[in-house]
Design a protein around this motif. Structure first.
Motif, PDB file in Angstrom:
ATOM      1  N   UNK A  21      45.070   3.440 -11.417  1.00 22.80           N
ATOM      2  CA  UNK A  21      44.919   3.690  -9.981  1.00 22.80           C
ATOM      3  C   UNK A  21      43.509   4.105  -9.594  1.00 22.80           C
ATOM      4  N   UNK A  22      42.762   4.712 -10.524  1.00 19.32           N
ATOM      5  CA  UNK A  22      41.449   5.261 -10.172  1.00 19.32           C
ATOM      6  C   UNK A  22      40.279   4.466 -10.740  1.00 19.32           C
ATOM      7  N   UNK A  23      40.498   3.700 -11.819  1.00 18.83           N
ATOM      8  CA  UNK A  23      39.384   2.987 -12.441  1.00 18.83           C
ATOM      9  C   UNK A  23      39.133   1.618 -11.819  1.00 18.83           C
ATOM     10  N   UNK A  24      40.123   1.015 -11.197  1.00 20.27           N
ATOM     11  CA  UNK A  24      39.975  -0.323 -10.624  1.00 20.27           C
ATOM     12  C   UNK A  24      40.779  -0.405  -9.339  1.00 20.27           C
ATOM     13  N   UNK A  25      40.320  -1.252  -8.420  1.00 22.10           N
ATOM     14  CA  UNK A  25      40.955  -1.295  -7.095  1.00 22.10           C
ATOM     15  C   UNK A  25      42.317  -1.974  -7.149  1.00 22.10           C
ATOM     16  N   UNK A  26      42.363  -3.223  -7.659  1.00 20.17           N
ATOM     17  CA  UNK A  26      43.623  -3.965  -7.743  1.00 20.17           C
ATOM     18  C   UNK A  26      43.805  -4.410  -9.195  1.00 20.17           C
ATOM     19  N   UNK A  27      44.527  -3.625  -9.957  1.00 18.37           N
ATOM     20  CA  UNK A  27      44.660  -3.929 -11.378  1.00 18.37           C
ATOM     21  C   UNK A  27      45.500  -5.183 -11.615  1.00 18.37           C
ATOM     22  N   UNK A  28      46.436  -5.498 -10.730  1.00 17.03           N
ATOM     23  CA  UNK A  28      47.233  -6.720 -10.906  1.00 17.03           C
ATOM     24  C   UNK A  28      46.351  -7.957 -10.811  1.00 17.03           C
ATOM     25  N   UNK A  29      45.526  -8.005  -9.778  1.00 21.46           N
ATOM     26  CA  UNK A  29      44.618  -9.144  -9.614  1.00 21.46           C
ATOM     27  C   UNK A  29      43.596  -9.198 -10.739  1.00 21.46           C
ATOM     28  N   UNK A  30      43.139  -8.036 -11.204  1.00 26.32           N
ATOM     29  CA  UNK A  30      42.163  -8.003 -12.291  1.00 26.32           C
ATOM     30  C   UNK A  30      42.756  -8.558 -13.579  1.00 26.32           C
ATOM     31  N   UNK A  31      44.000  -8.219 -13.873  1.00 25.46           N
ATOM     32  CA  UNK A  31      44.649  -8.752 -15.073  1.00 25.46           C
ATOM     33  C   UNK A  31      44.741 -10.265 -14.995  1.00 25.46           C
ATOM     34  N   UNK A  32      45.064 -10.791 -13.836  1.00 26.13           N
ATOM     35  CA  UNK A  32      45.160 -12.247 -13.687  1.00 26.13           C
ATOM     36  C   UNK A  32      43.807 -12.919 -13.883  1.00 26.13           C
ATOM     37  N   UNK A  33      42.762 -12.353 -13.301  1.00 30.21           N
ATOM     38  CA  UNK A  33      41.428 -12.966 -13.437  1.00 30.21           C
ATOM     39  C   UNK A  33      40.926 -12.886 -14.880  1.00 30.21           C
ATOM     40  N   UNK A  34      41.118 -11.757 -15.513  1.00 33.86           N
ATOM     41  CA  UNK A  34      40.677 -11.613 -16.903  1.00 33.86           C
ATOM     42  C   UNK A  34      41.450 -12.565 -17.817  1.00 33.86           C
ATOM     43  N   UNK A  35      42.741 -12.702 -17.580  1.00 28.09           N
ATOM     44  CA  UNK A  35      43.548 -13.619 -18.392  1.00 28.09           C
ATOM     45  C   UNK A  35      43.072 -15.056 -18.225  1.00 28.09           C
ATOM     46  N   UNK A  36      42.693 -15.409 -16.999  1.00 20.24           N
ATOM     47  CA  UNK A  36      42.223 -16.770 -16.742  1.00 20.24           C
ATOM     48  C   UNK A  36      40.938 -17.067 -17.519  1.00 20.24           C
ATOM     49  N   UNK A  37      39.987 -16.164 -17.447  1.00 23.22           N
ATOM     50  CA  UNK A  37      38.716 -16.394 -18.155  1.00 23.22           C
ATOM     51  C   UNK A  37      38.902 -16.335 -19.673  1.00 23.22           C
ATOM     52  N   UNK A  38      39.758 -15.427 -20.141  1.00 21.85           N
ATOM     53  CA  UNK A  38      39.993 -15.332 -21.584  1.00 21.85           C
ATOM     54  C   UNK A  38      40.662 -16.586 -22.115  1.00 21.85           C
ATOM     55  N   UNK A  39      41.510 -17.200 -21.308  1.00 17.04           N
ATOM     56  CA  UNK A  39      42.159 -18.443 -21.738  1.00 17.04           C
ATOM     57  C   UNK A  39      41.126 -19.542 -21.936  1.00 17.04           C
ATOM     58  N   UNK A  40      40.175 -19.656 -21.034  1.00 18.20           N
ATOM     59  CA  UNK A  40      39.130 -20.671 -21.185  1.00 18.20           C
ATOM     60  C   UNK A  40      38.237 -20.370 -22.392  1.00 18.20           C
ATOM     61  N   UNK A  41      37.962 -19.094 -22.639  1.00 19.22           N
ATOM     62  CA  UNK A  41      37.170 -18.750 -23.815  1.00 19.22           C
ATOM     63  C   UNK A  41      37.894 -19.115 -25.108  1.00 19.22           C
ATOM     64  N   UNK A  42      39.196 -18.866 -25.146  1.00 20.97           N
ATOM     65  CA  UNK A  42      39.971 -19.201 -26.342  1.00 20.97           C
ATOM     66  C   UNK A  42      39.995 -20.701 -26.577  1.00 20.97           C
ATOM     67  N   UNK A  43      40.139 -21.478 -25.510  1.00 20.49           N
ATOM     68  CA  UNK A  43      40.126 -22.938 -25.655  1.00 20.49           C
ATOM     69  C   UNK A  43      38.779 -23.409 -26.192  1.00 20.49           C
ATOM     70  N   UNK A  44      37.698 -22.841 -25.688  1.00 21.92           N
ATOM     71  CA  UNK A  44      36.378 -23.263 -26.134  1.00 21.92           C
ATOM     72  C   UNK A  44      36.045 -22.871 -27.562  1.00 21.92           C
ATOM     73  N   UNK A  45      36.760 -21.884 -28.107  1.00 22.90           N
ATOM     74  CA  UNK A  45      36.482 -21.427 -29.468  1.00 22.90           C
ATOM     75  C   UNK A  45      37.333 -22.129 -30.526  1.00 22.90           C
ATOM     76  N   UNK A  46      38.190 -23.051 -30.131  1.00 17.06           N
ATOM     77  CA  UNK A  46      39.082 -23.720 -31.083  1.00 17.06           C
ATOM     78  C   UNK A  46      38.994 -25.231 -30.919  1.00 17.06           C
ATOM     79  N   UNK A  47      39.249 -25.914 -32.024  1.00 17.80           N
ATOM     80  CA  UNK A  47      39.401 -27.360 -31.960  1.00 17.80           C
ATOM     81  C   UNK A  47      40.795 -27.707 -31.443  1.00 17.80           C
ATOM     82  N   UNK A  48      40.933 -28.925 -30.963  1.00 14.79           N
ATOM     83  CA  UNK A  48      42.227 -29.358 -30.425  1.00 14.79           C
ATOM     84  C   UNK A  48      43.302 -29.334 -31.506  1.00 14.79           C
ATOM     85  N   UNK A  49      42.952 -29.727 -32.708  1.00 17.11           N
ATOM     86  CA  UNK A  49      43.936 -29.733 -33.800  1.00 17.11           C
ATOM     87  C   UNK A  49      44.443 -28.332 -34.089  1.00 17.11           C
ATOM     88  N   UNK A  50      43.554 -27.342 -34.042  1.00 14.17           N
ATOM     89  CA  UNK A  50      43.974 -25.961 -34.280  1.00 14.17           C
ATOM     90  C   UNK A  50      44.923 -25.469 -33.194  1.00 14.17           C
TER      91      UNK A  50
END
Length: 303
Positions: A127-156
């Motif tokens: 409640x005090x460290x971030x304004x909208x933690x629900x929206x922040x979790x969604x945005x962080x998850x979105x960027x982390x998903x793209x990072x994970x895709x870029x760090x792996x081959x398709x076969x993996x």
């Protein structure tokens, strides 16, 4: 946050009590004073008596500073000094994320869907460290998903989804833990591959299966050849075994067809000699046991 229904029940009871006191005391100053106090209490009860559900926590601020958590159940506030900033839900929540046209490490464009399971473990920080933690979790998850895709081959990504799930969970949890949010698990739902790449992968899989089939067939032929070579060595060392095997083959060839096959080779000569010997032993030997061996010897000398 609205007051619980029990607060209004207490207010009605206090108002009724104030009316009864005024009626019983008449116009006495003491009775009027007590009635006024009861009326003020009835008016202020909804503002200082609050309640939260089992899965909620209320963030209480006193003069703008964090005072503590309220709940679960009934709790009180100091009127005009304390307020409820927000209510934090502690239950596990789900967030769906999708990455379209993300490039893998081997430069393949794919689309991936995943579900993030998360919950708040520290309501004060959420409640005090971030304004909208629900929206922040969604945005962080979105960027982390793209990072994970870029760090792996398709076969993996296709062959080992559990490892990708764990890496993605760790990546998101590392970023959200400073807000008091814990990511319990991440599950990849689907990986969309371009149709042209699907055709190429299908042909590759067919080629691999055909390669395996040919290798299996070659291994079987090698094993059969080894057995045949061993049999040839046995027959070469024992001509009688070879003749018996030849006779068995002829029998197997003719037992169902009912025909006679004459082979102009050493096989036919050997069969003829064996058949003549058997016939002489069966005919002469049975009629005259003494003359059978002599005639068989004479026949051998003539031949």
């Amino acid at each position: 946050m609205n007051a619980p229904p029990i607060a209004y029940v207490f207010s009605v009871l206090l108002l009724v009590a104030a009316g009864l006191i005024v009626k019983a005391s008449g116009a006495a100053a003491f009775g009027i004073a007590i009635a006024v106090i009861l009326v003020l209490g009835a008016v202020t009860i909804p503002s200082w008596l609050k309640m939260t559900d089992q899965w909620n926590r209320a963030i209480i601020l006193r003069l703008g500073r964090y005072r503590g958590l309220g709940g679960p159940g009934l709790f009180t506030l100091v009127p005009f000094l304390e307020t409820i900033a927000t209510v934090v839900d502690l239950r596990i929540r789900t967030t769906e994320i999708r990455a379209e046209e993300a490039l893998t490490r081997d430069t393949v464009s794919i689309a991936m869907d995943a579900i993030v399971f998360w919950r708040v473990v520290d309501p004060m920080r959420a409640a005090t460290e971030i304004e909208h933690y629900r929206l922040a979790v969604e945005r962080v998850s979105q960027t982390s998903l793209r990072e994970t895709i870029g760090n792996h081959d398709l076969t993996q990504l296709l062959s080992d989804r559990k490892t990708a799930d764990e890496e993605l969970r760790h990546s998101i949890s590392t970023k959200t833990s400073v807000w008091g949010v814990e990511v319990t698990s991440v599950e990849i739902k689907d990986i969309a591959i371009p149709s042209s790449l699907q055709d190429a992968m299908s042909r590759q899989a067919q080629a691999e299966r055909e390669k395996q089939a040919r290798e299996t067939l070659a291994s079987a032929e090698i094993a059969i050849a080894e057995k045949v070579r061993q049999a040839a060595r046995i027959y070469a060392a024992d001509p009688v075994a070879l003749q018996l095997r030849q006779m068995n083959l002829v029998y197997e060839m003719n037992k169902d067809r009912g025909t006679t096959i004459i082979i102009p080779s050493d096989l036919a000569n050997s069969l003829g000699s064996i058949a003549a010997a058997v016939a002489q032993k069966g005919g002469n030997g049975m009629n005259n046991p003494r003359q059978g061996p002599e005639r068989a010897a004479q026949e051998e000398d003539r031949s």
